[in-house]
Design an enzyme around this catalytic site. Structure first.
Site: not given
Length: 151
Positions: A88, A94, A96, A98, A125, A132
């Site tokens: 992204v 941040r 939404g 992803g 990362n 995740y």
């Protein structure tokens, strides 16, 4: 902001190729990325090849995920949907995007009767790891990935 997620078409190969190059630059592997638009098109034309989704904001590409189907998980006989790349743009993180991409890919996996989604990320990362965790992904504590470079 009007975010939509859609399956990529072969005509989107230049966008997919560009996102892959941007991702490898972010990850510090830009010198290893030799992918061309033509190669991306070739991979996308194969039924068992590369698939992708694109996130757009008012029609402008802002993120993507590429994936393949691993034909057989021997324990269940079902396929695995493997996410090869996800990215992204920095200014849209941040927000939404992803999460929307992963939810869209999850639905594709469910529709294809896949056993699970799998993907890898770089251990450094931290931003991705937090993401995740926020979508309830599990980190495998049992399986370690080994790689042997062939070229």
């Amino acid at each position: 902001m009007d975010i939509t997620i859609r399956k990529a078409e072969v005509s989107d190969a230049p966008v997919i190729c560009d996102f892959i190059h941007r991702l490898t630059e972010y990850e510090g592997f830009a010198e290893d990325c030799t992918l061309t638009t033509e190669e991306t098109e070739r991979l996308m034309k194969k039924a068992s090849g590369l698939h992708a989704v694109i996130a757009e904001n008012n029609g402008e590409p802002i993120g993507f995920a590429s994936y393949i189907f691993i034909p057989l998980a021997t324990l269940s006989g079902k396929k695995i949907l493997y996410i090869e790349d996800a990215f992204v743009t920095e200014e849209m993180r941040r927000r939404g995007v992803g999460k929307a991409i992963f939810e869209f890919v999850e639905e594709i996996g469910r529709a294809k009767n896949c056993l699970r989604l799998e993907w890898k990320d770089l251990s450094w990362n931290d931003e991705a790891v937090k993401f995740y965790e926020s979508i309830n992904a599990d980190v495998s504590k049992k399986w370690v990935t080994y790689m042997k470079k062939l070229s």
